[in-house]
Design a protein around this motif. Structure first.
Motif, PDB file in Angstrom:
ATOM      1  N   UNK A 126       0.825  -1.209   0.000  1.00 60.20           N
ATOM      2  CA  UNK A 126       0.000   0.000   0.000  1.00 60.20           C
ATOM      3  C   UNK A 126       0.866   1.269   0.000  1.00 60.20           C
ATOM      4  N   UNK A 127       1.956   1.214   0.781  1.00 59.69           N
ATOM      5  CA  UNK A 127       2.857   2.373   0.840  1.00 59.69           C
ATOM      6  C   UNK A 127       3.522   2.592  -0.510  1.00 59.69           C
ATOM      7  N   UNK A 128       3.848   1.492  -1.204  1.00 64.13           N
ATOM      8  CA  UNK A 128       4.446   1.606  -2.548  1.00 64.13           C
ATOM      9  C   UNK A 128       3.497   2.348  -3.481  1.00 64.13           C
ATOM     10  N   UNK A 129       2.237   1.957  -3.465  1.00 64.79           N
ATOM     11  CA  UNK A 129       1.246   2.611  -4.334  1.00 64.79           C
ATOM     12  C   UNK A 129       1.169   4.108  -4.020  1.00 64.79           C
ATOM     13  N   UNK A 130       1.120   4.449  -2.747  1.00 59.79           N
ATOM     14  CA  UNK A 130       1.035   5.867  -2.374  1.00 59.79           C
ATOM     15  C   UNK A 130       2.296   6.626  -2.792  1.00 59.79           C
ATOM     16  N   UNK A 131       3.450   5.970  -2.677  1.00 59.82           N
ATOM     17  CA  UNK A 131       4.711   6.622  -3.067  1.00 59.82           C
ATOM     18  C   UNK A 131       4.733   6.909  -4.564  1.00 59.82           C
ATOM     19  N   UNK A 132       4.237   5.956  -5.370  1.00 58.83           N
ATOM     20  CA  UNK A 132       4.187   6.144  -6.822  1.00 58.83           C
ATOM     21  C   UNK A 132       3.297   7.348  -7.144  1.00 58.83           C
ATOM     22  N   UNK A 133       2.171   7.444  -6.466  1.00 61.46           N
ATOM     23  CA  UNK A 133       1.245   8.556  -6.700  1.00 61.46           C
ATOM     24  C   UNK A 133       1.903   9.878  -6.292  1.00 61.46           C
ATOM     25  N   UNK A 134       2.605   9.851  -5.174  1.00 61.27           N
ATOM     26  CA  UNK A 134       3.291  11.064  -4.725  1.00 61.27           C
ATOM     27  C   UNK A 134       4.342  11.507  -5.751  1.00 61.27           C
ATOM     28  N   UNK A 135       5.085  10.530  -6.287  1.00 64.44           N
ATOM     29  CA  UNK A 135       6.080  10.853  -7.320  1.00 64.44           C
ATOM     30  C   UNK A 135       5.413  11.568  -8.491  1.00 64.44           C
ATOM     31  N   UNK A 136       4.259  11.033  -8.908  1.00 59.59           N
ATOM     32  CA  UNK A 136       3.527  11.650 -10.026  1.00 59.59           C
ATOM     33  C   UNK A 136       3.156  13.090  -9.676  1.00 59.59           C
ATOM     34  N   UNK A 137       2.683  13.287  -8.453  1.00 60.09           N
ATOM     35  CA  UNK A 137       2.215  14.624  -8.075  1.00 60.09           C
ATOM     36  C   UNK A 137       3.344  15.638  -7.911  1.00 60.09           C
ATOM     37  N   UNK A 138       4.594  15.161  -7.725  1.00 59.97           N
ATOM     38  CA  UNK A 138       5.707  16.126  -7.695  1.00 59.97           C
ATOM     39  C   UNK A 138       6.369  16.221  -9.076  1.00 59.97           C
ATOM     40  N   UNK A 139       5.673  15.708 -10.103  1.00 59.18           N
ATOM     41  CA  UNK A 139       6.113  15.967 -11.472  1.00 59.18           C
ATOM     42  C   UNK A 139       7.034  14.931 -12.074  1.00 59.18           C
ATOM     43  N   UNK A 140       7.199  13.775 -11.398  1.00 58.00           N
ATOM     44  CA  UNK A 140       8.055  12.722 -11.956  1.00 58.00           C
ATOM     45  C   UNK A 140       7.239  11.878 -12.930  1.00 58.00           C
ATOM     46  N   UNK A 141       7.824  11.592 -14.101  1.00 61.16           N
ATOM     47  CA  UNK A 141       7.202  10.655 -15.040  1.00 61.16           C
ATOM     48  C   UNK A 141       7.550   9.257 -14.548  1.00 61.16           C
ATOM     49  N   UNK A 142       6.637   8.667 -13.803  1.00 54.45           N
ATOM     50  CA  UNK A 142       6.940   7.364 -13.198  1.00 54.45           C
ATOM     51  C   UNK A 142       6.277   6.259 -14.007  1.00 54.45           C
ATOM     52  N   UNK A 143       7.058   5.224 -14.281  1.00 55.24           N
ATOM     53  CA  UNK A 143       6.566   4.070 -15.026  1.00 55.24           C
ATOM     54  C   UNK A 143       6.739   2.845 -14.152  1.00 55.24           C
ATOM     55  N   UNK A 144       5.657   2.124 -13.929  1.00 61.45           N
ATOM     56  CA  UNK A 144       5.709   0.928 -13.096  1.00 61.45           C
ATOM     57  C   UNK A 144       5.776  -0.302 -13.997  1.00 61.45           C
TER      58      UNK A 144
ATOM     59  N   UNK B 225       9.891   2.484   1.017  1.00 64.34           N
ATOM     60  CA  UNK B 225      11.284   2.328   0.569  1.00 64.34           C
ATOM     61  C   UNK B 225      11.606   3.338  -0.541  1.00 64.34           C
ATOM     62  N   UNK B 226      10.640   3.573  -1.419  1.00 65.26           N
ATOM     63  CA  UNK B 226      10.865   4.515  -2.532  1.00 65.26           C
ATOM     64  C   UNK B 226      11.147   5.923  -2.021  1.00 65.26           C
ATOM     65  N   UNK B 227      10.316   6.395  -1.090  1.00 69.96           N
ATOM     66  CA  UNK B 227      10.513   7.751  -0.567  1.00 69.96           C
ATOM     67  C   UNK B 227      11.821   7.851   0.190  1.00 69.96           C
ATOM     68  N   UNK B 228      12.132   6.803   0.957  1.00 72.43           N
ATOM     69  CA  UNK B 228      13.379   6.815   1.724  1.00 72.43           C
ATOM     70  C   UNK B 228      14.569   6.972   0.797  1.00 72.43           C
ATOM     71  N   UNK B 229      14.536   6.261  -0.327  1.00 70.23           N
ATOM     72  CA  UNK B 229      15.670   6.351  -1.239  1.00 70.23           C
ATOM     73  C   UNK B 229      15.671   7.678  -1.998  1.00 70.23           C
ATOM     74  N   UNK B 230      14.528   8.053  -2.517  1.00 68.54           N
ATOM     75  CA  UNK B 230      14.505   9.183  -3.441  1.00 68.54           C
ATOM     76  C   UNK B 230      14.525  10.542  -2.752  1.00 68.54           C
ATOM     77  N   UNK B 231      13.915  10.634  -1.571  1.00 71.61           N
ATOM     78  CA  UNK B 231      13.674  11.963  -0.997  1.00 71.61           C
ATOM     79  C   UNK B 231      14.287  12.191   0.378  1.00 71.61           C
TER      80      UNK B 231
END
Ligand code: ADP
Ligand code: MG
Length: 346
Positions: free
Chosen positions: A65-83, A293-299
């Motif tokens: 669930x946290x992964x899904x939310x992190x992907x959405x957050x990435x999108x909202x800060x302007x990242x072109x995210x591809x899963x 894990x995504x947010x921890x690494x990226x941000x």
């Protein structure tokens, strides 16, 4: 005058015994600092492309669930995210329901026509739509597609060195990212099931790790990230203290040549080599079971898991926060170096 939200919270008092205390100003300040820490990283990644491969091994864990939310957050800060997703365990489960025993040759699932049909049903029909549905609880964001759509992934049949018949198992021969770009240009999140189109247009089974590496290279992505069920790459899988935090692509090539990794890590390392030799700057192997894990690494300044850079001097990416885990300078780019939008993409 309407009081601020913060003042509302600070002024709240516990309603009675056992009620939680409202956040103090210091706690709120710490939260603000955590968000602020993300600013240079958001500046660097906004407008860039990040390919995230979510492995079957991490699916169904607490991190999902946290992964899904992190992907959405990435999108909202302007990242072109591809899963990009796997789903091997679910394919094996469906095969078992049809009385079929999975057979693997060097990590490749022997794929007869019936197995290919089942794999496509599971990956495209089930795993893909589960991810798409979950992301879209946040709104109209995700669009699922398989490698067959828009000839995103074209496979050539894999020839087994031992002469064994692998069936519809292929290697990625060509990537056409047109369909992905059409989606990201509209602010959508493509979710890719890695069934490829074969030589005659028939479905082919390609490794999801390899496909993610090829897609990242074809897209000129900034980063390729593998989320799996280990903390990262270990020098010795049996020794938890041997996590390799930072490597160059040349070191990864040496590890692959030395045959020191096994099983599911081999295609990830090969995918990293494909991506980084194809122009992607960095790749990461992270623990997808860990929440955010995504947010921890990226941000954050410290980062987690294993990071692979395209060249040694590329270690300028700061990971020298309070934990001092990685060596480097303390700012990602000088003033004006941050991406300003889509036009910076190669
Ligand atoms: P995914 O579904 O994410 O692709 P896999 O099971 O295919 O997951 O790959 C991850 C697995 O790779 C780990 O669970 C681990 O058992 C295996 N592995 C083999 N060698 C290593 C290594 N040196 N370091 C980390 N993991 C390794
Ligand atoms: Mg795997």
């Amino acid at each position: 005058m309407r009081p601020s939200r913060q003042r509302d919270q600070v002024r709240q008092r516990p309603a009675g015994p056992g009620q939680p205390m409202a956040a103090s100003l210091d706690e709120l300040q710490a939260k603000a600092a955590a968000v602020h820490e993300a600013l240079p990283w958001i500046k660097r990644l906004s407008g860039r492309t990040v390919v995230v491969k979510y492995g079957g091994a991490a699916m169904g864990t607490a991190g999902f669930d946290a992964f899904v939310d992190d992907v959405v957050l990435l999108r909202y800060v302007g990242v072109d995210v591809i899963v990009v997703h796997g789903g091997g365990p679910e394919v094996s489960q469906l095969m078992a329901r049809f009385g079929k025993e999975p057979v693997f040759v060097d990590g490749h699932r022997v794929t007869d026509a019936e197995t290919m049909d089942l794999a496509r049903m599971v990956l495209v029909g089930r795993v893909n739509k589960t991810l798409v549905g979950r992301i879209n609880t946040h709104g109209r964001l995700a669009v699922g597609l398989s490698g067959e759509d828009g000839l995103l992934l074209v496979a050539r049949p894999r020839v087994d060195p031992g002469g064994r018949d692998l069936g519809y198992v292929g290697d990625v021969d060509a990537v056409d990212p047109t369909a992905l770009r059409a989606l990201t240009d509209k602010g959508l999140i493509p979710v890719v099931a890695t069934v490829a189109a074969g030589p005659q247009g028939q479905p082919y089974n390609v490794n999801a790790d390899a496909a993610a590496g090829s897609l990242a290279a074809a897209l000129g992505a900034e980063k390729l990230i593998y989320l799996t069920d280990v903390e990262g790459l270990y020098a010795d899988l049996a020794d938890p203290g041997s996590l390799l935090q930072q490597l160059t692509v040349a070191e990864v090539e040496a590890i692959l040549a030395g045959g020191r990794v096994a099983a599911g890590m081999v295609p990830k390392l090969s995918g990293i080599v494909t991506a980084l030799r194809g122009g992607v700057r960095r790749a990461h192997v992270l623990d997808g079971r860990r929440e955010h894990a995504l947010l921890l690494e990226l941000f954050t300044d410290s980062g987690v898991g294993t990071m692979v850079s395209s060249e040694p001097e590329g270690f300028g990416e700061p990971h020298d926060g309070p934990a001092g885990r990685r060596i480097g300078t303390s700012a990602p780019d000088g003033p004006g170096a941050a991406p300003t939008g889509r036009e910076v993409e190669a």
